[in-house]
Design a protein around this motif. Structure first.
Motif, mmCIF file in Angstrom:
data_model
loop_
_atom_site.group_PDB
_atom_site.id
_atom_site.type_symbol
_atom_site.label_atom_id
_atom_site.label_comp_id
_atom_site.label_asym_id
_atom_site.label_seq_id
_atom_site.Cartn_x
_atom_site.Cartn_y
_atom_site.Cartn_z
ATOM 1 N N ARG A 217 46.652 42.955 23.115
ATOM 2 C CA ARG A 217 47.925 43.686 23.173
ATOM 3 C C ARG A 217 48.271 44.127 24.595
ATOM 4 N NH1 ARG A 217 48.308 48.571 20.050
ATOM 5 N NH2 ARG A 217 46.065 48.819 19.774
ATOM 6 N N ILE A 218 47.259 44.079 25.493
ATOM 7 C CA ILE A 218 47.503 44.591 26.854
ATOM 8 C C ILE A 218 48.220 43.552 27.732
ATOM 9 C CG2 ILE A 218 46.392 45.539 28.924
ATOM 10 C CD1 ILE A 218 44.111 46.491 27.088
ATOM 11 N N TRP A 219 47.876 42.270 27.543
ATOM 12 C CA TRP A 219 48.435 41.227 28.435
ATOM 13 C C TRP A 219 49.965 41.276 28.520
ATOM 14 C CZ3 TRP A 219 45.061 39.690 31.691
ATOM 15 C CH2 TRP A 219 43.744 39.382 31.324
ATOM 16 N N PRO A 220 50.707 41.236 27.371
ATOM 17 C CA PRO A 220 52.178 41.251 27.498
ATOM 18 C C PRO A 220 52.716 42.530 28.128
ATOM 19 C CG PRO A 220 51.502 41.272 25.167
ATOM 20 C CD PRO A 220 50.264 41.070 25.969
ATOM 21 N N LEU A 221 52.015 43.641 27.911
ATOM 22 C CA LEU A 221 52.488 44.903 28.503
ATOM 23 C C LEU A 221 52.359 44.871 30.020
ATOM 24 C CD1 LEU A 221 50.902 47.279 25.851
ATOM 25 C CD2 LEU A 221 53.357 47.062 26.316
ATOM 26 N N LEU A 222 51.274 44.260 30.498
ATOM 27 C CA LEU A 222 51.080 44.176 31.954
ATOM 28 C C LEU A 222 52.158 43.312 32.597
ATOM 29 C CD1 LEU A 222 47.178 43.764 32.203
ATOM 30 C CD2 LEU A 222 48.536 45.736 32.927
ATOM 31 N N LYS A 390 35.688 40.839 28.596
ATOM 32 C CA LYS A 390 36.336 39.604 28.128
ATOM 33 C C LYS A 390 37.670 39.398 28.848
ATOM 34 C CE LYS A 390 34.089 39.102 23.690
ATOM 35 N NZ LYS A 390 34.114 39.458 22.274
ATOM 36 N N MET A 391 38.398 40.493 29.060
ATOM 37 C CA MET A 391 39.668 40.384 29.812
ATOM 38 C C MET A 391 39.406 39.837 31.213
ATOM 39 S SD MET A 391 42.073 43.705 29.203
ATOM 40 C CE MET A 391 43.611 43.021 29.832
ATOM 41 N N LEU A 392 38.353 40.361 31.824
ATOM 42 C CA LEU A 392 38.047 39.921 33.194
ATOM 43 C C LEU A 392 37.672 38.450 33.213
ATOM 44 C CD1 LEU A 392 36.061 43.015 34.524
ATOM 45 C CD2 LEU A 392 38.342 42.266 35.193
ATOM 46 N N LYS A 393 36.884 38.042 32.201
ATOM 47 C CA LYS A 393 36.472 36.633 32.153
ATOM 48 C C LYS A 393 37.685 35.741 31.895
ATOM 49 C CE LYS A 393 31.781 37.896 30.909
ATOM 50 N NZ LYS A 393 30.836 38.198 29.839
ATOM 51 N N GLU A 394 38.582 36.179 31.003
ATOM 52 C CA GLU A 394 39.803 35.404 30.719
ATOM 53 C C GLU A 394 40.649 35.250 31.970
ATOM 54 O OE1 GLU A 394 42.463 36.572 27.516
ATOM 55 O OE2 GLU A 394 40.807 36.628 26.091
ATOM 56 N N SER A 395 40.729 36.330 32.764
ATOM 57 C CA SER A 395 41.613 36.305 33.930
ATOM 58 C C SER A 395 41.037 35.453 35.054
ATOM 59 C CB SER A 395 41.821 37.724 34.458
ATOM 60 O OG SER A 395 40.622 38.173 35.064
ATOM 61 N N GLY A 396 39.736 35.213 35.020
ATOM 62 C CA GLY A 396 39.103 34.438 36.096
ATOM 63 C C GLY A 396 38.856 35.265 37.347
ATOM 64 N N ILE A 397 39.103 36.564 37.269
ATOM 65 C CA ILE A 397 38.882 37.424 38.448
ATOM 66 C C ILE A 397 37.398 37.434 38.809
ATOM 67 C CG2 ILE A 397 38.834 39.864 39.153
ATOM 68 C CD1 ILE A 397 41.525 40.185 37.685
ATOM 69 N N ASP A 398 37.134 37.244 40.105
ATOM 70 C CA ASP A 398 35.754 37.192 40.574
ATOM 71 C C ASP A 398 35.312 38.622 40.902
ATOM 72 O OD1 ASP A 398 33.347 36.588 41.679
ATOM 73 O OD2 ASP A 398 34.129 35.420 43.359
ATOM 74 N N LEU A 399 34.978 39.363 39.849
ATOM 75 C CA LEU A 399 34.717 40.805 39.936
ATOM 76 C C LEU A 399 33.847 41.190 41.129
ATOM 77 C CD1 LEU A 399 34.794 43.649 38.463
ATOM 78 C CD2 LEU A 399 32.702 42.946 37.344
ATOM 79 N N LEU A 400 32.725 40.502 41.260
ATOM 80 C CA LEU A 400 31.726 40.972 42.212
ATOM 81 C C LEU A 400 32.080 40.671 43.667
ATOM 82 C CD1 LEU A 400 28.621 40.109 40.049
ATOM 83 C CD2 LEU A 400 29.882 42.257 40.179
ATOM 84 N N ASN A 401 33.045 39.780 43.866
ATOM 85 C CA ASN A 401 33.427 39.467 45.248
ATOM 86 C C ASN A 401 34.751 40.088 45.669
ATOM 87 O OD1 ASN A 401 31.183 37.915 46.195
ATOM 88 N ND2 ASN A 401 31.770 36.407 44.653
ATOM 89 N N LEU A 402 35.231 41.046 44.883
ATOM 90 C CA LEU A 402 36.478 41.719 45.251
ATOM 91 C C LEU A 402 36.208 42.763 46.328
ATOM 92 C CD1 LEU A 402 38.029 42.435 41.728
ATOM 93 C CD2 LEU A 402 38.743 40.677 43.347
ATOM 94 N N LYS A 403 37.256 43.059 47.099
ATOM 95 C CA LYS A 403 37.142 44.135 48.094
ATOM 96 C C LYS A 403 37.168 45.480 47.360
ATOM 97 C CE LYS A 403 39.264 45.147 52.473
ATOM 98 N NZ LYS A 403 40.467 45.908 52.362
ATOM 99 N N ASP A 404 36.260 46.371 47.700
ATOM 100 C CA ASP A 404 36.173 47.664 47.008
ATOM 101 C C ASP A 404 37.521 48.394 47.009
ATOM 102 O OD1 ASP A 404 33.551 47.081 46.779
ATOM 103 O OD2 ASP A 404 32.793 48.702 48.061
ATOM 104 N N ALA A 405 37.773 49.120 45.940
ATOM 105 C CA ALA A 405 39.012 49.913 45.875
ATOM 106 C C ALA A 405 38.708 51.278 45.269
ATOM 107 C CB ALA A 405 40.058 49.182 45.052
#
Ligand code: HC0
Ligand code: SF4
Length: 571
Positions: A217-222, A390-405
């Motif tokens: 339900r979150i994807w369309p809202l984003l 699961k959302m992160l895996k679906e998005s393909g975001i490379d969590l561990l190599n992101l710049k800290d925020a």
């Protein structure tokens, strides 16, 4: 002591040790689908139902289940003889013969213990085809889904519910092929005493018990330009999320997690730890008031929705002891629909609040009818740590190599006190840090309250404030909560202030966390992670949080004010 030989190696164990546990001492992992320890090792599911752990004992004709047979002196055991492997494979094939085998569509795909064992045993075809059990799916609760076609009758859920939580909702019924785990009178979960603690889900080896999937339900809202979608992350998520990405339990990945949420498109990424600090402002005030007047004691914490549900269903006459403060999740939601829109100049009706929680019961809490106003809910969508991964895996975001925020403000700044909410004892310790300074007017130099830390089921201590003793108890698991409630019922309770969390160990071991079978070592590492977040903070007392102070100055006036009562409290 007992001496035996397993796979050619000698091992010495205490009398009463099972063969399976003796093998573990040699790092020999005998597969099993039913055996499990829970509750800090105090409760064991050892029903010997799956039979996958069979081993061969030299000199005896038959194969024996290693989980339920004790090691004896001189025993010689083989854990992977040809006969063991062949029989174990047949046992798993028989389990699969009455299983939907829709692995690709199953929520547990890739994380199912039955699938893993079938793979480890190299099972490639369905040798036994026959009748298949078919049961209606029970999704009546909107929190926990029961799909009994996928149940392998291991009884772990029964042990979790009846022996750890002592709620007694689940039970095996019928015999033979018709045998199934059911509720009493086969009622839908929503009509039972289920608290939605989810401990049954946490230990289920297959997709038979799972949380309701809400993240779609979150994807369309984003993607909706008219919506202002914000997210809050609970204290315990950050020290467990990494496990889904092959990082050791307990490692705090807050900065990567925040960066990922920003990449996903949330307009504001905020911290439930901030709301936990707000909770302390309200709850410490409430405690001081009740303690001074000697009214409605003990004050009992209100942040765990499974616990609140438990009291409402089983001890309705004692709900008055529960703090009227909303939980941090709901305090955040209320602020995100009132204070935040005012600051940002957006219409509260356009704000969508998403929570990432280690918990299944938080889905239930957000849907309680009193949690909102003007037709708006405080919190719109709750997903678990697992759903978030699961959302992160679906998005393909490379969590561990992101710049800290960093979290956004004004609802993103938190203290060490807010962060320890995620473990058993944390809410109490945080409340005491503030109550001490408010009551005595002195600065608390050493903020650690060691007596309420650790995995013991019930912890007690006494704190003296201005010459008055405050008797404190901290309990985790509903089985332990029941002991405290029964003492109160019998008029034998000596406590003034009580913290309860429904999951053994607190939210770090919540039912929405990465699957761990409640492994004590994993729970301990997550706990260490939480205390390390606390000790690395410069500010460790909730009332010193500058953003909390600002919120009171700009909007809430003072703790327990009229507006605070309206928005941050419930009944
Ligand atoms: Fe917890 Fe909470 S600490 S219940 O365990 O109080 O779920 O992590 O978010 O609300 O803060 C869960 C965790 C929370 C809440 C907080 C509390
Ligand atoms: Fe029992 Fe908790 Fe599962 Fe409900 S959610 S059936 S109370 S273990």
């Amino acid at each position: 002591m007992i001496n035996l030989t397993i796979d050619g190696e000698r091992v010495e164990v205490e009398k009463g040790t099972s063969i399976l546990d003796a093998a573990k001492k040699l790092n020999i992992n005998i597969p099993t689908l039913c055996h499990m320890y829970m509750n800090n090792g105090e409760v064991r599911n050892c029903k010997g139902t799956c039979r996958v752990c069979i081993v061969e004992q030299e000199g005896r004709g038959k194969l024996i289940p290693s989980c339920s047979v004790e090691a004896t002196d001189g025993m010689v055991i083989k854990t992977h003889s040809p006969r063991v492997i062949k029989t174990r494979r047949t046992i798993v094939e028989l389990l699969l013969s009455d299983h939907p085998n829709d692995c690709l569509q199953c929520e547990r795909n890739g994380q199912c213990e039955l699938q893993k064992i079938a793979e480890d045993l190299g099972i490639r075809k369905n040798r036994f085809q026959g009748e298949i059990s078919e049961y209606p799916i029970d999704d009546s609760s909107n929190v926990i889904v029961r799909e009994m076609d996928k149940c392998i009758l291991c009884r772990r859920c029964v042990t979790a519910c009846n022996e750890v939580q002592k709620i007694n909702v689940l039970t095996p019924v019928d015999r033979g092929f018709k045998s199934v785990i059911s509720t009493f009178f086969n009622k839908p979960l929503v009509e039972t005493n289920c608290t939605y603690c989810g401990q049954c889900v946490a230990v289920c080896p297959t997709g038979a018990l799972r949380e309701k999937r809400d993240y779609d339900r979150i994807w369309p809202l984003l993607d909706d330009k008219t919506k202002h979608v914000v997210v809050q992350v609970a204290p315990a998520v950050r020290v467990a999320l990494g496990e889904e990405f092959n990082i050791e339990a307990g490692i705090n990945i807050t900065a990567k997690m925040v960066a990922a949420l920003k990449k996903l498109g949330f307009k504001g990424v905020y911290d439930t730890n901030f709301a936990a600090d707000m909770t302390i402002m309200e709850e410490a005030t409430e405690f001081i008031e009740r303690f001074t007047k000697g009214e409605n004691l003990p004050l009992m914490t209100s942040c765990c929705p499974a616990w609140v549900n438990f009291v409402e269903k089983e001890y309705p006459e004692n709900t008055r002891f529960i703090s009227s403060c909303k939980s941090p999740q709901q305090i955040f939601g209320a602020m995100a629909k009132t204070y935040l829109p005012k600051k940002l100049g957006v219409d509260p009706k356009d704000v969508v609040v998403v929570s990432i929680m280690p918990c299944t019961a938080k889905k239930y809490e957000a849907n309680r009818e009193e949690m909102g106003r003007d037709g708006m809910k405080d919190v719109d969508i709750v997903i678990t740590t697992r759903e978030f991964s699961k959302m992160l895996k679906e998005s393909g975001i490379d969590l561990l190599n992101l710049k800290d925020a960093d979290f956004d403000n004004p609802l993103g700044e938190s203290t060490g006190a807010g962060s320890i909410f995620g473990t058993t004892g944390g809410v109490m310790e945080a409340a005491l840090r503030t109550a001490y300074e408010w009551v005595t007017g002195e600065t608390l130099e050493n903020v650690d309250v060691k007596d309420v830390r650790g995995l013991k089921g019930i912890k007690e201590t006494t704190v003296t404030l201005n010459g008055k003793d405050i008797n404190i108890a901290v309990a985790s698991s509903l089985g332990n909560a029941r002991k405290i409630m029964d003492e109160i019922k019998d008029g034998k309770s000596k406590y003034h202030f009580v913290e309860i969390m429904a999951c053994p160990g607190g939210c770090i071991n919540g039912a929405g966390q990465p699957y761990s079978k409640c492994d004590t070592e994993i729970v301990k590492k997550r706990m260490e992670g939480i205390y390390s977040v606390d000790s690395h903070k410069t500010i460790r007392k909730s009332h010193e949080n500058p953003m909390v102070k600002q919120a009171y100055q700009e909007f809430f006036e003072k703790p327990n004010s009229h507006v605070a009562h309206e928005l941050l409290h419930t009944k």
